[in-house]
Design an enzyme around this catalytic site. Structure first.
Site, PDB file in Angstrom:
ATOM      1  N   CYS A 137       6.545 -36.785  31.327  1.00  0.00           N
ATOM      2  CA  CYS A 137       7.536 -36.331  30.343  1.00  0.00           C
ATOM      3  C   CYS A 137       7.525 -34.800  30.259  1.00  0.00           C
ATOM      4  O   CYS A 137       6.589 -34.207  29.692  1.00  0.00           O
ATOM      5  CB  CYS A 137       7.232 -36.942  28.977  1.00  0.00           C
ATOM      6  SG  CYS A 137       8.291 -36.331  27.651  1.00  0.00           S
ATOM      7  N   CYS A 140       7.828 -33.448  26.637  1.00  0.00           N
ATOM      8  CA  CYS A 140       6.591 -33.563  25.850  1.00  0.00           C
ATOM      9  C   CYS A 140       5.567 -32.496  26.207  1.00  0.00           C
ATOM     10  O   CYS A 140       4.864 -31.978  25.330  1.00  0.00           O
ATOM     11  CB  CYS A 140       5.964 -34.946  26.074  1.00  0.00           C
ATOM     12  SG  CYS A 140       7.098 -36.336  25.919  1.00  0.00           S
ATOM     13  N   ASP A 141       5.448 -32.181  27.505  1.00  0.00           N
ATOM     14  CA  ASP A 141       4.288 -31.416  27.970  1.00  0.00           C
ATOM     15  C   ASP A 141       4.578 -30.049  28.583  1.00  0.00           C
ATOM     16  O   ASP A 141       3.647 -29.348  29.004  1.00  0.00           O
ATOM     17  CB  ASP A 141       3.520 -32.257  28.999  1.00  0.00           C
ATOM     18  CG  ASP A 141       3.006 -33.564  28.406  1.00  0.00           C
ATOM     19  OD1 ASP A 141       2.751 -33.591  27.190  1.00  0.00           O
ATOM     20  OD2 ASP A 141       2.881 -34.552  29.161  1.00  0.00           O
TER      21      ASP A 141
END
Length: 402
Positions: A137, A140-141
């Site tokens: 993701c 997300c990261d």
């Protein structure tokens, strides 16, 4: 205390599930959405930029929140939990859903919207470094790799679009592509954006043979699929975008799935099990996009409403009737059927039978349940039990019904 019985329980809070929740709740159905994650939206909620949902240009999380707010506005309820299975009650109508933490929920219909999850390649180091340098993701990261060089694996829309997104944060994206130079699986616009981005370095004809490091990812082993040559590329982060698999492990062996684990549905999104529908990416379908998932959700919710109305009527007026019932399976488009109806109505009135017409062209599920092969067909039932059947009946043999 009697448990609340829901009209529809939606398993999964992605675009398909939330669209179904909106339509079901707005249709005055008692609606519950069960989602095991805190953030609603499924994979949509992990998408950085969404550019192909008509009329909306937003981030994935932004659009997901709007879906959630819209469904909640009309009264949809939400529960954070994991569904581990369900069974059909003895009446064939109610379904009992088993939950990991909150016991059991009873419902008249189910809409499965569990979506898909990233495919795990299974290369050395992938599992060991998940969450410690291996990610699925970008949204997300990405912030963990500000001004660093990262690796992205894949060539489809997700891999290419997320590579473009990552360039806003990282120093360079090394996009590992298994195809010949210049060939990507993404659509043309995504390709053009990627090729025009100076921060994306394409590594063609290659795969990752291994992910290496100590506590965190430190490098990858690149393999040229033509020469077999292995080279080391230092990087603290590897983003894997090599496809998805359906989240149907909890159904295996208990529910009809195709050979790939997806769910087959009809034009109403109904599965092979009456009253159980499926929507979105978990279905075997041509196009898996947010826009198609929301359409699936709308269809399933309306179909669930129709199913409940038909089933409740059948339960009350046929299976629960206190006198004999003649279920007449017919079609208003068939001459034999339309000629029969006035005659059978007169016969039923004369002998105090209750008659229930069933348009088999619209209620295929009920016709299949009673194994109706030809129209018209009369099925005589007493207290829900079939005791006689006349296929293509004539007025001359109506007396058999007595």
């Amino acid at each position: 205390m009697t448990k609340a019985v829901y009209d529809v329980v939606i398993i999964g809070g992605g675009p398909g599930g939330l669209s179904a929740a909106l339509y079901a709740a707005r249709g005055r159905l008692k609606t519950l959405v069960i989602e095991e994650k805190t953030q609603m939206g499924g994979q949509c909620a992990t998408t950085s930029e969404l550019e192909n949902y008509p009329g909306i240009i937003d981030t994935g999380p932004g659009l997901s929140n709007k879906f959630y707010d819209h469904a909640k506005k009309f009264g949809a309820e939400f529960l954070k939990d994991r569904v581990i299975g369900f069974t059909i009650a003895t009446d064939g109508f109610h379904k009992n859903i088993q939950l990991k933490n909150n016991g059991e929920v009873i419902t008249k219909s189910i809409i499965i919207a569990t979506g898909t999850k990233p495919r795990i390649i299974g290369i050395p180091g992938e599992e060991e470094f998940k969450g410690r340098g291996v990610s699925y993701c970008a949204t997300c990261d990405a912030d963990f790799y500000e001004d660093l060089d990262v690796v992205v694996v894949g060539s489809g829309n997700t891999a290419v679009e997320e590579s473009v997104f990552l360039t806003k944060v990282v120093n360079q994206v090394n996009l590992v592509v298994i195809h010949e130079e210049g060939k990507l699986d993404a659509d043309k616009i995504a390709q053009e954006q990627a090729f025009a981005n100076p921060k994306i370095n394409f590594i063609w004809n290659s795969t990752i043979a291994a992910i290496e490091g100590d506590e965190l990812v430190e490098s990858v082993q690149l393999k040229n699929i033509k020469t077999g040559e292995l080279t080391k590329l230092e990087t603290p982060g590897v983003f894997m975008f090599v496809g998805t698999v359906p989240q149907t492990d909890w159904l295996k062996g208990k529910f009809p799935l195709n050979q790939w684990g997806y769910i087959n549905v009809d034009e109403k999104q109904e599965t092979e099990v009456a009253g159980v529908f499926a929507v979105g990416d978990v279905c075997d379908k041509f196009l898996r996009q947010v826009v198609t998932a929301t359409g699936d959700g709308a269809t399933a919710a309306v179909a669930a409403l129709q199913y409940i109305e038909q089933e409740e009527y059948w339960q009350e007026h046929v299976l629960g009737a206190d006198k004999p019932v003649l279920a007449v399976f017919w079609s208003p488009l068939q001459a034999e059927s339309t000629a029969l109806m006035p005659e059978i109505e007169a016969f039923a009135q004369e002998h105090d039978f209750k008659i229930v017409p069933v348009d088999a062209s619209r209620n295929k599920r009920l016709a299949e349940r009673y194994q109706i092969k030809e129209l018209p067909t009369i099925v005589g039932l007493t207290k829900g039990k079939e005791n006689i059947r006349l296929t293509k009946p004539q007025k001359s043999n109506f007396e058999e019904l007595l």
